[in-house]
Design an enzyme around this catalytic site. Structure first.
Site, PDB file in Angstrom:
ATOM      1  N   GLY A 150       0.804  -1.225   0.000  1.00 48.94           N
ATOM      2  CA  GLY A 150       0.000   0.000   0.000  1.00 48.94           C
ATOM      3  C   GLY A 150       0.830   1.264   0.000  1.00 48.94           C
ATOM      4  N   ALA A 151       1.930   1.257  -0.738  1.00 51.09           N
ATOM      5  CA  ALA A 151       2.875   2.372  -0.681  1.00 51.09           C
ATOM      6  C   ALA A 151       2.542   3.509  -1.627  1.00 51.09           C
ATOM      7  CB  ALA A 151       4.286   1.864  -0.978  1.00 51.09           C
ATOM      8  N   ASN A 152       1.433   3.440  -2.334  1.00 51.45           N
ATOM      9  CA  ASN A 152       1.120   4.497  -3.301  1.00 51.45           C
ATOM     10  C   ASN A 152       0.398   5.681  -2.673  1.00 51.45           C
ATOM     11  OD1 ASN A 152      -1.057   2.306  -3.364  1.00 51.45           O
ATOM     12  ND2 ASN A 152      -2.142   4.060  -4.228  1.00 51.45           N
TER      13      ASN A 152
ATOM     14  N   TYR B 144     -13.455  -4.108  11.748  1.00 48.49           N
ATOM     15  CA  TYR B 144     -12.163  -3.435  11.597  1.00 48.49           C
ATOM     16  C   TYR B 144     -11.311  -3.635  12.841  1.00 48.49           C
ATOM     17  CZ  TYR B 144      -8.721   0.271  10.886  1.00 48.49           C
ATOM     18  OH  TYR B 144      -7.530   0.965  10.752  1.00 48.49           O
TER      19      TYR B 144
ATOM     20  N   GLY C   8      -1.098   7.657   1.402  1.00 51.71           N
ATOM     21  CA  GLY C   8      -1.165   7.668   2.850  1.00 51.71           C
ATOM     22  C   GLY C   8       0.171   7.473   3.529  1.00 51.71           C
ATOM     23  N   ILE C   9       0.135   6.829   4.693  1.00 50.44           N
ATOM     24  CA  ILE C   9       1.364   6.653   5.452  1.00 50.44           C
ATOM     25  C   ILE C   9       2.338   5.705   4.761  1.00 50.44           C
ATOM     26  CG2 ILE C   9       0.244   7.223   7.647  1.00 50.44           C
ATOM     27  CD1 ILE C   9       0.291   4.248   8.331  1.00 50.44           C
ATOM     28  N   GLY C  10       1.812   4.814   3.919  1.00 47.96           N
ATOM     29  CA  GLY C  10       2.705   3.947   3.152  1.00 47.96           C
ATOM     30  C   GLY C  10       3.558   4.739   2.185  1.00 47.96           C
TER      31      GLY C  10
ATOM     32  N   SER D 260      -3.797  -0.557  14.826  1.00 53.44           N
ATOM     33  CA  SER D 260      -4.587   0.652  15.055  1.00 53.44           C
ATOM     34  C   SER D 260      -5.078   0.672  16.491  1.00 53.44           C
ATOM     35  CB  SER D 260      -5.798   0.666  14.104  1.00 53.44           C
ATOM     36  OG  SER D 260      -6.748   1.637  14.495  1.00 53.44           O
TER      37      SER D 260
END
Length: 301
Positions: free
Chosen positions: A23-25, A179, A27-29, A153
């Site tokens: 998920g590096a594209n 979640y 947000g925090i990634g 989280s």
């Protein structure tokens, strides 16, 4: 950890290291990828959308033109994609210094399932990363002082796994509960993984982190949360600091957990933090591990 404020400027050079971030594209990634690439690591952006991954690379290269970046396709909601990714990664790389299990999905408007039929949040946030980590565990253990960082989280506090209905097929669906369950599972996984790494006398360690309340598109399914982000959330760059600390700081030990140090753990610079008493139940963690192996068909070696 030192008592003063820790930020990315404290991170040592990462030349020669390989960092894989799911998920590096965005947000925090994305912010984690920016920092590690700027420190000289080769960063593999594992993403569901290759086009978005390439756009992220272009954005990183605006600041770091010589950054070593690779984009690879990974859909954590599809175990066949996880396997293809792992096999492709193993064929391409002879080491893996940092595996950052960052990607996630949060409170979709209704119950959805993964390609394999698992409740979407549990299947993506936990089972997808579980399978990915185990498939890459041999390479991790071969790489001196490697680390696995899994992003949890504060929502894990209202998680409580129901092993009779992990996929929410029998109960009325409660998206926030689901979640929380997936984020609790992330902590069980981290501690069980650390136990197995220690038993194997590996120098690899498993740690966890959470970003507090950070303004990202993770909250895109909750309009009220997106509105409140404008007033209460910290930036995604700040939210990335706990996972960066977990990934790079010298004084990190296996099974530790890091998050923002401000009130309620919602914002601030990274500190060691506690988790729910339930998350420390080794019996439940062991059971989840065994169930996860069966559900994914991926086993510890």
């Amino acid at each position: 950890m030192r008592n003063d404020k820790w930020d990315a400027g404290r991170i040592a050079r990462q030349d020669g290291r390989i960092a894989l971030i799911s998920g590096a594209n965005s947000g925090i990634g994305f912010d984690t990828a920016v920092v590690l690439a700027g420190k000289g690591a080769e960063v593999v952006l594992a993403v569901r959308d290759i086009g978005k991954g390439e756009e992220a690379c272009k954005a990183i290269r605006k600041d770091f033109p010589d950054a070593a970046l690779q984009v690879m396709l990974l859909d954590l909601a599809d175990l066949s994609s996880v396997r293809r990714f792992a096999y492709a990664f193993l064929a391409r790389y002879s080491r893996l210094d940092l595996l950052i299990n960052n990607a996630g999905v949060m409170v979709p408007p209704q119950r959805c399932v993964t390609v394999d039929g698992f409740e979407l949040q549990f299947g993506t946030n936990h089972l997808g990363h579980f399978a990915l980590t185990l498939l890459l565990s041999g390479l991790l253990k071969q790489t001196p002082s490697s680390r696995v960082v899994t992003v949890s989280s504060g929502a894990h506090y209202f998680g409580k796994l129901d092993f009779s209905d992990l996929n929410w097929q029998r109960r009325p669906y409660r998206k926030w509960q689901a979640y929380g369950d997936s984020k609790l599972a992330n902590l069980y996984f981290t501690r069980q993984l650390q136990r197995r790494l220690a038993e194997d006398h590996a120098s690899t360690i498993a740690v966890a982190a959470h970003p507090g309340w950070s303004g990202t598109n993770l909250q895109r399914y909750e309009p009220l949360a997106m509105l409140m982000n404008r007033f209460f959330a910290q930036t995604s760059a700040m939210g990335a600091l706990p996972e960066l600390y977990a990934a790079t700081a010298r004084d990190v030990a296996g099974a530790e957990y890091f998050g923002p140090g401000g009130i309620g753990g919602l914002r601030g610079y990274p500190v060691r933090c506690s988790s729910s008493r339930l998350s420390e139940d080794q019996g439940v963690g062991q059971r989840l591990w065994e169930v996860s192996e069966v559900l994914t068909g991926v086993f510890w070696q």
